[in-house]
Structure formats: C-alpha cells, structure tokens
Design a protein around this motif. Structure first.
Motif, PDB file in Angstrom:
ATOM      1  N   LYS A  11      20.771  14.887   2.620  1.00 52.95           N
ATOM      2  CA  LYS A  11      19.469  14.733   2.014  1.00 52.95           C
ATOM      3  C   LYS A  11      18.681  15.879   2.781  1.00 52.95           C
ATOM      4  O   LYS A  11      18.783  15.936   3.994  1.00 52.95           O
ATOM      5  CB  LYS A  11      19.062  13.517   2.604  1.00 52.95           C
ATOM      6  N   THR A 235       6.998  18.720  -8.003  1.00 59.70           N
ATOM      7  CA  THR A 235       6.473  17.657  -7.760  1.00 59.70           C
ATOM      8  C   THR A 235       4.942  17.393  -8.385  1.00 59.70           C
ATOM      9  O   THR A 235       4.523  16.609  -8.046  1.00 59.70           O
ATOM     10  CB  THR A 235       6.416  17.124  -6.328  1.00 59.70           C
ATOM     11  N   PRO A 256       9.224  18.000  -2.203  1.00 59.83           N
ATOM     12  CA  PRO A 256      10.719  17.673  -2.498  1.00 59.83           C
ATOM     13  C   PRO A 256      11.775  17.330  -1.698  1.00 59.83           C
ATOM     14  O   PRO A 256      11.836  18.016  -0.544  1.00 59.83           O
ATOM     15  CB  PRO A 256      11.093  18.390  -3.738  1.00 59.83           C
ATOM     16  N   GLU A 259      18.947  15.457  -2.800  1.00 61.68           N
ATOM     17  CA  GLU A 259      20.205  14.538  -2.228  1.00 61.68           C
ATOM     18  C   GLU A 259      21.557  15.358  -3.181  1.00 61.68           C
ATOM     19  O   GLU A 259      21.573  14.982  -4.268  1.00 61.68           O
ATOM     20  CB  GLU A 259      19.995  13.271  -2.647  1.00 61.68           C
ATOM     21  N   VAL A 267      20.403  14.799  -6.805  1.00 59.25           N
ATOM     22  CA  VAL A 267      19.165  14.141  -7.318  1.00 59.25           C
ATOM     23  C   VAL A 267      17.683  14.678  -6.572  1.00 59.25           C
ATOM     24  O   VAL A 267      17.899  14.748  -5.233  1.00 59.25           O
ATOM     25  CB  VAL A 267      19.251  12.804  -7.068  1.00 59.25           C
ATOM     26  N   SER A 269      14.065  14.237  -5.518  1.00 59.81           N
ATOM     27  CA  SER A 269      13.216  13.029  -5.397  1.00 59.81           C
ATOM     28  C   SER A 269      11.983  13.485  -4.357  1.00 59.81           C
ATOM     29  O   SER A 269      12.158  14.720  -3.944  1.00 59.81           O
ATOM     30  CB  SER A 269      13.652  12.071  -4.635  1.00 59.81           C
ATOM     31  N   LYS A 270      11.223  12.720  -3.846  1.00 58.90           N
ATOM     32  CA  LYS A 270      10.458  12.903  -2.808  1.00 58.90           C
ATOM     33  C   LYS A 270      10.109  11.524  -1.922  1.00 58.90           C
ATOM     34  O   LYS A 270      10.742  10.424  -2.522  1.00 58.90           O
ATOM     35  CB  LYS A 270       9.102  13.394  -3.096  1.00 58.90           C
ATOM     36  N   ASN A 279       9.619  13.987 -12.670  1.00 58.57           N
ATOM     37  CA  ASN A 279      10.407  13.648 -13.739  1.00 58.57           C
ATOM     38  C   ASN A 279      10.911  14.519 -14.406  1.00 58.57           C
ATOM     39  O   ASN A 279      11.215  15.701 -13.861  1.00 58.57           O
ATOM     40  CB  ASN A 279       9.109  12.885 -14.938  1.00 58.57           C
ATOM     41  N   SER A 320      16.814  11.039 -15.920  1.00 58.38           N
ATOM     42  CA  SER A 320      15.918  10.294 -15.065  1.00 58.38           C
ATOM     43  C   SER A 320      16.636   9.205 -14.423  1.00 58.38           C
ATOM     44  O   SER A 320      17.666   8.725 -15.112  1.00 58.38           O
ATOM     45  CB  SER A 320      14.568   9.737 -15.576  1.00 58.38           C
ATOM     46  N   ASP A 322      16.130   5.838 -11.401  1.00 56.81           N
ATOM     47  CA  ASP A 322      15.109   4.916 -10.602  1.00 56.81           C
ATOM     48  C   ASP A 322      13.562   4.955 -11.347  1.00 56.81           C
ATOM     49  O   ASP A 322      12.740   5.369 -10.402  1.00 56.81           O
ATOM     50  CB  ASP A 322      15.010   5.401  -9.179  1.00 56.81           C
ATOM     51  N   LYS A 329      11.042   8.515 -10.459  1.00 59.64           N
ATOM     52  CA  LYS A 329      10.977   9.031  -9.098  1.00 59.64           C
ATOM     53  C   LYS A 329      11.834  10.098  -8.889  1.00 59.64           C
ATOM     54  O   LYS A 329      11.991  10.697  -7.950  1.00 59.64           O
ATOM     55  CB  LYS A 329      11.329   7.803  -8.233  1.00 59.64           C
ATOM     56  N   SER A 330      13.060  10.145  -9.505  1.00 62.64           N
ATOM     57  CA  SER A 330      13.924  11.117  -9.080  1.00 62.64           C
ATOM     58  C   SER A 330      14.782  11.611 -10.355  1.00 62.64           C
ATOM     59  O   SER A 330      14.589  10.959 -11.538  1.00 62.64           O
ATOM     60  CB  SER A 330      15.165  10.763  -8.000  1.00 62.64           C
TER      61      SER A 330
END
Length: 630
Positions: A11, A235, A256, A259, A267, A269-270, A279, A320, A322, A329-330
C-alpha cells in the motif's frame, strides 16, 4: 541485507505531486489509515534549475522546503507505524536533506535509518557551458526523423562563438538505486531527480522481491506510480468532467493510494472520509496525462522509463471496485506488459537563455482586430532594424475575443501579449522603448494595466532535453551511519537493455461510414480527456463519456482531424503521432514542437499544455445522430 517478500499488496500513499503541495499531506497520508510506504514527487522540470545557481553560490539549501516540513510533522508517526518513505524532495542536494533528517531522528532517538541517492547531477560532467555543436549532446527527439526541431532548440549555438553558461543538468534515474537502499535497511530514502514513478516502482519491487527481469510486474508498478504521482490529479483535480460533480467535494481532494499486487496489477484508492473521488474516468484522465513517448514494435504504445520499458499498453484494462453511493472508491488496473529498459535516459538541461519581457496591452470592443493590426505595425516600425536582428523572439499574441452585445466593459475587453526575447538586454528594452514612441499615436480606446513590471527585461532559463547513456551514470545509495560517517554503495546497471523501436503512429484501420444525419455539438459534450507537456511536445488524449460512442470517437479523431482542431495554431513544422488504447476506449496524440523549446522557455501563454484539451473540447463537431440511439 533486508529482503521483503510479502504476498499481500503493498500500500503506497502519495503525499506530493509538486513542491507547492502542502507539507501536511504527508502527515494525513500517514495518520488517516494504514499504509506501507509514503512517496512524494516534489519536482517539475524547472524546479531544479530555478535554484541551481543560488545553491552553487551557497544561497539556497538545495532541497525542497515542503519535503523537510512534511518529514518534521510526520517523523514520529513514521517511526511508530514503521512506514517507509521515498521522496525526491532532496532536489539539488539530497545529502543536505538526509543529514537534516538524520539529525532529527537522532534528537528524537527514533529507530530509523536514513539514506540518500546520488548520481543524477551531471553538471560536473556536462557543464559548466553548453555544447558548441549539435552532436555533443543529443536532443531527446533526435532519433525521430519525422520531427523537425523548433527554431530555437539549439539557440545556445547562436552566441557569436562565446560560451553559454549551463545552469543545471539532471538525469532521470530509475528505481534500482532506491531498491538497493531499501534492501540494505533504509527506512527513509531521499532522492534528487528520479523519474516521477520511480519511488512507487521501488516500493513494489522491494516489497514483492521481484527480480529486475520481472518486466511485466515492474511495468504494472510504473503505471501505478504514474497514476498517483500527481497527487490530486487522480482524485478529482484537473478533471475534465468536474462540472458534473458537487463542487464542494472538489475543494480539497484527498491524495491517492496505490495497492500494488504481486502480479503488478494495482488498485487506486484514497483514505475513507477524504474529499474528491476516484472512478474510471479520473483514472483514465491521469493515465493519458503527459505520456512522454510512444514507441512500439507492434501496434501498441510504450511509456518510457529509465528503469524499464512498457510495451503493449494497448492491453491496459480498468474496472471499478467497491462501489459506494454515487462514487466508486477504487479502480483496478491490469493488463500491463513490460520489457527491458532503454540504453538511454532523459537529461533535463537548463542554461542562461538571455532576457525576456512582455507587454500586456488592452483593447475594448468595436474594431478590435484592426486595432491590434495597427499596433503591431507601429511597434515593428519603431523598433530599429538592427535591433530586430538581435531579437530571438518577437510575438504578438492576441488573447480572447470580445463578447457579442457585451454586458460589461470587461466582457468587451481583450489583450495583446507582446513577448520578446534576446541574448542582449538592450534589444528587449528597445521593444518597450518602441511602445513609448507610439505614445498618443495609439488606436481608439487603447489602455494597459497599471502594473508594467513585466515590461522590464529579466533573465530567463532556457530548456534543452537531452538523452544520455544509462551505463555512464554512477548511481549510488548512501547511508548516514553516524556523525561524519557515510557508507556508500554503487547500484550497478541493468544486465540488459533494449533499444527503443520506431515510434508508432496510425489512424483507424477500417473507419465506419455514417450515412445518417448529423447534429452539431461541442466535442466536450461527448468526450473527456487530459493534456500536458513533455518539453516542447504536447500530449493530449480523449475518451468518450459513454462506451457506445467509442466507435465514432475512434474513427473521428484522426491525425488530420487533430490538425484541423488545432486551428490557426498549427504550423507545418509540427508532427503528430496517434495511437489507441482500445480496452479503455482512448485515443492519444503527441504534437511535436507546438510548445517550442518548452518549460521555462515556451512562448505560449499555456506553456505547459494544460488548457489544450479544453480548448479542443470547446469546439463544435458534427456527430451522427444514430450514435445517440444506442
């Protein structure tokens, strides 16, 4: 030597995309959730040059202050949570920042080992002056026989035989030196000019214990680094579709996280609870941003890195995961393929370009085009002929158009940007003097800003992107092991290189023919994207808002179409490359030469190409009505 072979994804949280990002973002990334690495990119191409002369004169610390501030705020959390940090905030003097961090660590009695990377600064080898021939230091685009260098690309050769002082020369290092530091136990690695994605690549390389020949996995981490290195750009920042979202959510987007899995997929994400959003569209926009070169041996694209090379980017996929409420979200990135690194890497060189100044002059309303015609004739008339020969640049840039039936005087006002450059300060001064000679001979309603400081000539830095051999770079990882004790280790070179192939460029192979009626809409109503710069070249990519519109956009956005959309800015010295990313429904262009010398010496108002996409998206295009039936 420490080896890390965790099976779970690593991460990696990015805390900076430029030296202007606030220092507290490092603390936020460390405290708002659990992360394994914090990386930060503090450097644009001009950062190093702006401070290089002052640093060599002992008038600047050499490193980026926001990097130091972030480490001061976060160091206790870094130690407590065992977060590794890799940043390029060392800038001109990574050693200086590393010494300060080591002192901070010692004062707080923290169990952290600090290292810094050296080898990117090639000024001692290439300086102190610019080359005297074109062959001494090859231009980045010299291998592309389809392109012609901008007029002032080799301006440093036009100085009457006198040497032109070089200000800075920094090669773009890859990830292998950082990995060596991590394997030898570094908790914090301070870098200078490494490639933007190198810290993220190194984090994944070390974490998963990859070999340097695990090209596909490494290529995947390069994409991850590319996606998160510009902080909020993935983001919600610089997002083409921002106007369709709640503006309050875009005031302070969270930064951001990537992972990165063992197979190189990632992936994006934030941290939960932070503003902004991620997105597929924000990720596609950032993916298309500032792709440097497109070279392939097959009909796919390649993003070049000094660490290794990406091939077959046409296989990249995004989906996309989650899903929550209105926002995703990710986003999962997959399908990346890699190959060995090229034998050369980029070297950003800046030199004393001479002097520059601009006049900002206003005109209002009726007859504006003729007003600017008259003013240009007058200025050219009053500048002496011998002075005109000394001017490297004299441009009359008309900015804006008057509104039809304007509601206010500001709606009716445009301005003219008169930009001049010369190696002689007296020549640039003469442009302002010529303006004085016009005096009350000006056109009807002439006026100007009260602040005329920009008319005073000032020195400027010119940019020259070169390529240098990777095998000639002495990359070294250095550990601070106590007062006045530094342990240094050479990091070697890749076992294998692969020459860059011919740049790929192609139009649609079998364009569909539409026989139905068309309707006129703005391109931006149907397409999103992003644009940016790499030196003198402009990059721009497009993708449709709706998947069902991809076949039309793919066929419509040809090289000829791009020339048309560029409009009167087009010059026959430019060259266009075009490739497609079919799995993410995107088409990408590189327009070579449109930004001139680029960076600090570009004469365009939008010298970094950031606004070009939305200029094109604002144009009306004819779209078949049938595509809206799907």
């Amino acid at each position: 030597m420490v080896l890390h072979t965790e099976k779970r994804p690593v991460k990696v949280a990015n805390c900076s995309g430029y030296h202007g990002d606030p220092a507290f973002e490092m603390y936020r990334q460390a405290t708002l959730g659990d992360v394994d690495f914090i990386t930060g990119d503090y450097l644009a191409e001009v950062n190093l040059a702006n401070n290089a002369q002052a640093w060599r004169n002992g008038e600047h610390p050499g490193y980026e202050p926001t990097a130091w501030d972030g480490l001061q705020q976060t160091i206790d959390v870094i130690a407590q949570k065992r977060i590794r940090v890799v940043i390029n905030g060392g800038a001109l003097d990574p050693k200086a920042l590393a010494l300060k961090v080591e002192t901070l660590v010692s004062e707080k009695k923290l169990n952290l080992r600090v290292a810094y990377l050296s080898g990117d600064d090639l000024y001692p080898t290439l300086g102190p002056n610019m080359p005297t021939t074109k062959d001494e230091l090859r231009h980045l685009d010299s291998a592309n026989t389809s392109t012609a260098p901008a007029d002032l690309t080799y301006a440093f050769l036009n100085n009457g035989g006198n040497p032109v002082p070089m200000i800075s020369a920094h090669a773009y290092l890859g990830a292998r030196g950082i990995v060596e530091g991590l394997r030898r136990g570094a908790d914090i690695v301070i870098c200078g000019r490494v490639a933007d994605a190198s810290p993220v690549i190194a984090a994944a390389w070390f974490w998963h214990g990859w070999c340097e020949t695990d090209y596909d996995e490494l290529a995947g981490s390069l994409i991850a680094g590319h996606l998160i290195e510009c902080s909020a750009y993935v983001t919600g920042g610089n997002f083409a579709d921002f106007d369709n979202y709640d503006l309050d959510s875009l005031v302070e987007p969270g930064f951001p996280i990537a992972e990165i899995a063992r197979d190189g997929t990632c992936v994006i994400s934030k941290h939960p609870g932070t503003d902004g959003f991620i997105n597929v569209d924000t990720v596609r926009c950032q993916f298309l941003y500032e792709l440097q070169e497109i070279r392939t041996s097959t009909a796919m694209s390649a993003l070049i890195s000094p660490t290794y090379m990406l091939r077959r980017l046409g296989t990249i996929g995004m989906c996309s995961v989650d899903e929550a409420a209105a926002f995703l979200k990710s986003v999962l990135i997959s399908g990346i393929r890699g190959s060995p690194p090229p034998p050369t890497t980029k070297c950003a060189i800046f030199y004393q370009g001479g002097y520059e100044a601009q006049l900002l002059l206003n005109a209002t309303g009726y007859g504006t085009p003729k007003k600017w015609d008259l003013l240009e004739k007058q200025l050219r008339h009053f500048i002496p002929a011998d002075i005109m020969n000394d001017l490297e640049t004299l441009e009359f840039q008309r900015v804006g158009v008057t509104a039809e039936n304007p509601r206010s005087q500001l709606d009716s006002t445009t301005y003219l940007r008169v930009l001049s450059t010369s190696r002689k300060q007296s020549a640039v001064i003469s442009v302002a003097k010529a303006m004085g000679n016009i005096s009350l001979k000006h056109f009807s309603g002439f006026h100007a800003s009260l602040d005329m400081r920009t008319a005073i000539p000032r020195p400027f830095l010119a940019y020259y992107p070169a390529i240098v051999s990777q095998s000639g770079i002495n990359e070294t990882i250095n550990f601070i092991d106590g007062p006045n004790k530094i342990s240094s280790f050479g990091t070697g070179h890749p076992a294998r290189y692969e020459e860059l192939g011919t740049r790929d460029t192609y139009d649609p192979k079998d364009p569909q023919t539409y026989t139905c009626d068309t309707k006129q809409i703005r391109l931006g109503d149907i397409a999103l994207g992003r644009s940016g710069d790499k030196g003198g070249n402009l990059n721009v990519g497009f993708f449709p808002k709706s998947p069902c519109h991809w076949p039309w956009l793919q066929d419509y956005m040809t090289k000829d179409r791009m020339r048309q959309l560029i409009g009167t800015d087009w010059d026959d010295s430019f060259f266009i490359e075009r490739v497609e990313f079919p799995h993410i429904h995107a088409v990408h262009f590189v327009v070579y030469g449109i930004l001139g010398r680029g960076v600090s010496s570009s004469t365009r108002l939008d010298g970094f190409g950031k606004g070009f996409l939305d200029y094109v998206r604002d144009k009306f295009v004819e779209v078949p009505v049938d595509i809206f039936q799907n």
